[in-house]
Design an enzyme around this catalytic site. Structure first.
Site, short mmCIF file in Angstrom:
data_model
loop_
_atom_site.label_atom_id
_atom_site.label_comp_id
_atom_site.label_asym_id
_atom_site.label_seq_id
_atom_site.Cartn_x
_atom_site.Cartn_y
_atom_site.Cartn_z
N ALA A 233 0.85 -1.20 0.00
CA ALA A 233 0.00 0.00 0.00
C ALA A 233 0.88 1.24 0.00
O ALA A 233 2.09 1.16 0.27
CB ALA A 233 -0.91 -0.01 1.22
N LYS A 234 0.26 2.37 -0.27
CA LYS A 234 0.99 3.63 -0.37
C LYS A 234 1.79 3.93 0.91
O LYS A 234 2.89 4.47 0.84
CB LYS A 234 0.02 4.80 -0.62
CG LYS A 234 -0.76 4.71 -1.91
CD LYS A 234 0.09 4.97 -3.13
CE LYS A 234 -0.45 4.30 -4.37
NZ LYS A 234 -1.86 4.63 -4.64
#
Ligand code: GLU
Length: 296
Positions: A233-234
């Protein structure tokens, strides 16, 4: 016949998304298929994300056949498909809240994640009463509990099918309907995507057959994970091309890292395509360790 990549423009693509896109492109091009791009913009859209996603994909050496299809421009086709199903008595209105569905699924005999068919059993009077309370979603009146699909990497996969939502209660086509209608309209007969969507394939293939569409061949590929084994994920650090470029990477460096992750010796997209062999693909997730920013 075509393959495709179908990003949701909710933000920048991370290295796992970009790797899946390269795989979809290699699967399609290596089998003589066209390659199409579809922007799945029926949900949250971040301004500029679509343009940046397409620019990143092009920077890796992926090419696609125009036009890029936007789901937001496809409502008429979705409505036609719904009308076809409705005319055959295969739809019904559903007034359940998320909470009601969760409670029903956790009851004895409930199947987690499965819609238990509550609103399928409403009388006309009950339905009329509920219409005044909240807008209805439209569900498929499914007459199977499971359906089998063919996946190049997973073999025959039989998975559950429930009364899936066709139209959300805000009137917008639901993901499963849009995917099926769009893939058919775009001549897509090969669907390559992350294996988090493997459980959606039986539902989508079943819906396709109801609409007279031959289900595509699937290849659900392993996802990228972070060092804790969770889906990348970011927040995991430098995971987008833009993040990596700040740290001195080029798009060619990222392609090389993706090639390494796939056990390939080629260093660019054309070379990877020439070397591509589905049977040799790793079957386990790619753990991506983002580079550290140099100390200031
Ligand atoms: N838009 C979906 C995603 O970004 C992909 C849907 C699909 O490939 O069928 O996860």
């Amino acid at each position: 016949m075509n393959g495709r990549y179908a990003p949701s423009p909710s933000g920048d693509l991370h290295v796992g998304n970009l790797r899946t896109a390269m795989l979809a492109w290699m699967f399609a091009r290596s089998t003589g298929r066209g390659f199409r791009m579809r922007v799945e913009d029926l949900d949250r859209v971040r301004p500029g994300a679509q343009e940046r996603q397409l620019a990143d994909l092009a920077a890796l050496g992926i090419d696609w056949d125009p036009p890029v299809v936007l789901q937001s421009s496809r409502q008429a086709d979705y409505a036609d498909a719904v009308a076809t199903l409705a005319a055959r008595g295969l739809t019904y209105e559903c007034f359940c809240t998320r909470r009601e569905i969760a409670e029903a699924a956790s009851a004895p005999h409930g199947v987690p994640g499965h819609y238990p068919g509550t609103c399928r059993r409403l009388s006309d009077a009950e339905r009329e009463a509920r219409r005044s309370q909240r807008p209805a979603a439209l569900r498929l009146a499914s007459d199977v509990d499971e359906f089998a699909v063919h996946d190049v990497l997973h073999g025959t996969v039989t998975g559950p099918v429930d009364d899936l939502v066709l139209v959300r209660n805000d009137g917008v086509a639901a993901y499963n309907l849009a995917v099926v209608v769009d893939d058919a309209a775009m001549d897509v007969d090969q669907v390559v995507r992350g294996d988090d969507l493997l459980t959606s394939a039986p539902r989508q293939a079943y819906l396709a057959t109801l609409l007279g569409i031959t289900p595509p061949e699937y290849a659900h590929v392993p996802l990228a994970l972070n060092t804790e084994g969770k889906r990348l994920a970011k927040r995991d650090g430098a995971v987008t091309l833009a993040d990596l470029e700040v740290l001195g990477w080029t798009s060619a460096d990222l392609v090389a890292a993706i090639a390494d992750s796939l056990g390939m010796s080629a260093r660019d997209a054309a070379g990877m395509l020439a070397e591509f062999d589905p049977a040799a693909l790793p079957r386990t997730p790619w753990v991506f360790v983002p580079p550290e920013a140099p100390a200031a």
